[in-house]
Design an enzyme around this catalytic site. Structure first.
Site, short mmCIF file in Angstrom:
data_model
loop_
_atom_site.label_atom_id
_atom_site.label_comp_id
_atom_site.label_asym_id
_atom_site.label_seq_id
_atom_site.Cartn_x
_atom_site.Cartn_y
_atom_site.Cartn_z
N ARG A 121 0.82 -1.23 0.00
CA ARG A 121 0.00 0.00 0.00
C ARG A 121 0.85 1.28 0.00
NH1 ARG A 121 -3.08 -3.51 2.94
NH2 ARG A 121 -4.97 -4.03 1.82
N LYS A 143 3.31 11.36 -11.47
CA LYS A 143 2.51 10.43 -12.29
C LYS A 143 3.31 9.16 -12.48
CE LYS A 143 -0.53 13.13 -15.27
NZ LYS A 143 -0.89 13.42 -16.67
N GLU A 185 10.27 17.02 -25.58
CA GLU A 185 9.44 17.30 -24.39
C GLU A 185 9.69 18.74 -23.91
OE1 GLU A 185 7.62 14.18 -22.80
OE2 GLU A 185 6.39 15.90 -22.31
N LYS A 227 7.00 23.03 -13.91
CA LYS A 227 6.15 21.85 -13.68
C LYS A 227 5.80 21.72 -12.20
CE LYS A 227 5.28 17.04 -14.61
NZ LYS A 227 5.64 15.79 -15.29
N GLU A 237 -4.65 16.70 -11.52
CA GLU A 237 -5.06 17.06 -12.88
C GLU A 237 -6.56 17.28 -13.03
OE1 GLU A 237 -2.57 15.26 -16.05
OE2 GLU A 237 -4.46 14.96 -17.10
N ARG A 241 -3.30 21.44 -14.40
CA ARG A 241 -2.26 20.47 -14.79
C ARG A 241 -2.45 19.93 -16.21
NH1 ARG A 241 0.62 15.62 -11.27
NH2 ARG A 241 2.02 15.04 -12.96
N ASN A 245 -0.23 18.40 -20.80
CA ASN A 245 -0.47 17.36 -21.81
C ASN A 245 -0.45 17.90 -23.24
OD1 ASN A 245 -0.82 15.37 -19.83
ND2 ASN A 245 -2.93 16.02 -19.50
N HIS A 248 0.21 15.69 -26.22
CA HIS A 248 0.31 14.30 -25.76
C HIS A 248 -0.84 13.40 -26.21
CE1 HIS A 248 3.71 15.67 -23.53
NE2 HIS A 248 3.91 14.49 -22.99
N HIS A 252 0.53 10.06 -27.81
CA HIS A 252 0.31 8.69 -27.33
C HIS A 252 -0.27 7.82 -28.44
CE1 HIS A 252 0.27 10.13 -22.86
NE2 HIS A 252 1.48 9.97 -23.34
N HIS A 264 8.67 8.40 -27.34
CA HIS A 264 7.75 9.35 -26.72
C HIS A 264 8.08 10.81 -27.05
CE1 HIS A 264 4.90 10.95 -23.87
NE2 HIS A 264 5.86 11.70 -23.35
N1 LIG Z 1 5.32 10.39 -15.42
C1 LIG Z 1 5.28 11.46 -16.20
O1 LIG Z 1 4.84 12.55 -15.81
C2 LIG Z 1 5.82 11.35 -17.61
C3 LIG Z 1 6.05 12.52 -18.36
C4 LIG Z 1 6.61 12.39 -19.62
C5 LIG Z 1 6.93 11.14 -20.12
N2 LIG Z 1 6.67 10.02 -19.38
C6 LIG Z 1 7.03 8.69 -19.87
O2 LIG Z 1 8.44 8.64 -19.98
C7 LIG Z 1 8.77 7.65 -20.94
C8 LIG Z 1 9.90 8.15 -21.81
O3 LIG Z 1 11.02 8.38 -21.01
P1 LIG Z 1 12.49 8.46 -21.63
O4 LIG Z 1 12.46 9.24 -22.87
O5 LIG Z 1 13.38 8.84 -20.54
O6 LIG Z 1 12.72 6.95 -22.12
P2 LIG Z 1 13.47 5.66 -21.51
O7 LIG Z 1 13.28 5.53 -20.07
O8 LIG Z 1 13.09 4.52 -22.37
O9 LIG Z 1 14.99 5.95 -21.84
C9 LIG Z 1 15.37 6.04 -23.18
C10 LIG Z 1 16.51 5.09 -23.53
O10 LIG Z 1 17.72 5.62 -22.98
C11 LIG Z 1 18.38 4.63 -22.18
N3 LIG Z 1 19.07 5.38 -21.15
C12 LIG Z 1 18.56 5.92 -20.02
N4 LIG Z 1 19.48 6.70 -19.42
C13 LIG Z 1 20.61 6.62 -20.16
C14 LIG Z 1 21.88 7.22 -20.08
N5 LIG Z 1 22.17 8.10 -19.13
N6 LIG Z 1 22.82 6.89 -21.01
C15 LIG Z 1 22.52 6.03 -22.03
N7 LIG Z 1 21.30 5.48 -22.19
C16 LIG Z 1 20.35 5.77 -21.26
C17 LIG Z 1 17.30 3.69 -21.76
O11 LIG Z 1 17.78 2.41 -21.46
C18 LIG Z 1 16.38 3.68 -22.99
O12 LIG Z 1 16.90 2.81 -23.96
C19 LIG Z 1 7.51 7.32 -21.71
O13 LIG Z 1 7.04 6.04 -21.37
C20 LIG Z 1 6.54 8.38 -21.26
O14 LIG Z 1 5.21 7.93 -21.27
C21 LIG Z 1 6.14 10.12 -18.13
#
Ligand SMILES: NC(=O)c1ccc[n+]([C@@H]2O[C@H](COP(=O)([O-])OP(=O)(O)OC[C@H]3O[C@@H](n4cnc5c(N)ncnc54)[C@H](O)[C@@H]3O)[C@@H](O)[C@H]2O)c1
Length: 366
Positions: A121, A143, A185, A227, A237, A241, A245, A248, A252, A264
């Site tokens: 929990r 999130k 982003e 943010k 949200e 908030r 998006n 987005h 998505h 993404h």
């Molecule tokens: N929670 C939220 O508010 C929020 C906001 C925006 C995006 N997201 C989510 O975030 C995700 C995208 O995140 P991302 O772009 O970080 O992708 P990711 O976590 O897949 O990382 C991208 C790639 O880089 C690699 N990697 C990570 N750090 C590294 C480093 N320092 N050096 C070399 N390689 C590295 C990873 O293994 C992966 O292959 C999506 O699923 C999206 O939906 C969430």
């Protein structure tokens, strides 16, 4: 090192930002009295490129500890990805007094945050973002979640970390396409913040892709401050908030339709262009603003490629997005720099036209 406070009512927490500050993680854990049993979820690519830094943390932790190595992909940001983490937690006897730490990009942070928010929990949680995208956006705001069936992030919780530690030294091993994703982003914030942010990104966008240390830190700070303020006013949200998006709903759907070959941050860039097309169609911006605004995301045009796109499938996928209701897709659209309109609905043909025009910038003819 910078310290930025996120002041959510009932849950304030700091974001630490600096180069090489991962070596202060253990010190912060002690300072915030979080020294419990520690379960680290680390992105396999981080372990490959930064093994010594991660091992150093493990060595200095004087408690029960375990490292779960996670393969970060949208396919593994799933129920099964989460299940494997729960299994390690349970089989290794971790209990309610566990501190969970995510070291990785947005995928690792989202799924680990979900597990932390639901295991027993809810146990305490720290985010160590290692991609540009996760540093500017996903690690802040609480999130969490994963993808299920054909829908992105459809299972999730709001769960704030104890703190976020952004060590910009991690970014040095990111491949260029991941820097493009982070930049995608960041472009969102150009429309959310103000004219100065827009102009600064327009002028210096290559400084993000070439990792100019001063510029990158300045932009990360601006984005997380913005943010953090938005989330502090509307954590769950229900109103403000929603502006975060921007692009987005389109993004998505593109990710799903392109079978996650479009990442993404790339999808967000395309999504912002589609949002601008729809803003113009609906008369929220005039032609002059449209041309000016569009010129920013299109600076990444040659770095993003869509081969073929089924617009009907994109539309159907958008209808399933959790932000819609009663079968209506709700969009966040720019009316000006720093002025967004939320919950906009539009006729199907206008949405499809916006998608078609938007993606035409990124379709590469063979
Ligand atoms: N929670 C939220 O508010 C929020 C906001 C925006 C995006 N997201 C989510 O975030 C995700 C995208 O995140 P991302 O772009 O970080 O992708 P990711 O976590 O897949 O990382 C991208 C790639 O880089 C690699 N990697 C990570 N750090 C590294 C480093 N320092 N050096 C070399 N390689 C590295 C990873 O293994 C992966 O292959 C999506 O699923 C999206 O939906 C969430």
């Amino acid at each position: 090192m910078k310290k930025i406070e996120v002041k959510i009512p009932g849950k304030e927490y700091p974001i630490f930002l600096g180069e090489g500050i991962i070596n202060r993680l253990v010190q912060f854990i002690k300072l915030y009295k979080l020294n419990q049993n520690i379960f680290i979820v680390v992105d396999r690519n981080i372990l490959r490129s930064h093994a010594a830094r991660v091992e150093d943390i493990i060595k200095r932790l004087n408690c029960k500890k375990f490292m779960h190595v996670y393969d970060a992909s949208e396919a593994n940001k799933s129920f099964f990805g989460a299940e494997k983490i729960y299994l390690d937690l349970i089989n290794l006897g971790f209990t309610r007094d566990t501190l969970v730490i995510a070291i990785g990009g947005g995928i690792t942070g989202d799924i680990t945050g979900f597990v932390a928010s639901t295991f027993m929990r809810g146990v305490k949680f720290i985010q160590v973002p290692t991609t540009l995208l996760s540093a500017v956006d996903s690690s802040v705001g609480g999130k969490t979640g994963f993808n299920f069936e054909e829908t992105k992030n459809i299972v999730g919780t709001f769960y704030q970390p104890e703190f976020v530690l952004v060590d910009t030294a991690f970014l040095k091993t990111l491949p260029e396409d991941e820097l493009i994703c982070g930049t995608g982003e960041i472009l969102k914030y150009a429309f959310l913040i103000d004219e100065e942010m827009f102009d600064s990104l327009h002028r210096d966008i290559t400084k993000l892709i070439t990792l100019n240390a001063g510029f990158v830190s300045k932009i990360i700070e601006k984005c997380v401050r913005f943010k953090g303020d938005v989330v502090a006013k509307d954590e769950k949200e229900s109103g403000l908030r929603k502006i975060l998006n921007l692009g987005h709903t389109f993004a998505h759907a593109f990710e799903v339709e392109q079978n996650y070959l479009l990442k993404h941050g790339q999808a967000v860039t395309v999504g912002i262009v589609c949002a601008l097309e729809l803003s113009l169609e609906l008369g929220l911006i005039n032609q002059n603003k449209y041309e000016r605004f569009k010129s920013l995301p299109l600076l990444l045009k040659d770095k993003i490629e869509i081969k073929h796109c089924d617009i009907n499938l994109v539309y159907e996928t958008m209808k399933r997005d959790k932000k819609g209701s009663e079968d209506k897709i709700k969009f966040v659209l720019p009316a000006d720099l720093g002025r967004l309109v939320v919950d906009v609905t539009a006729p199907e043909e206008k949405v499809k036209l916006a998608v078609q025009k938007g993606i035409s910038n990124f379709i590469k003819q063979i």
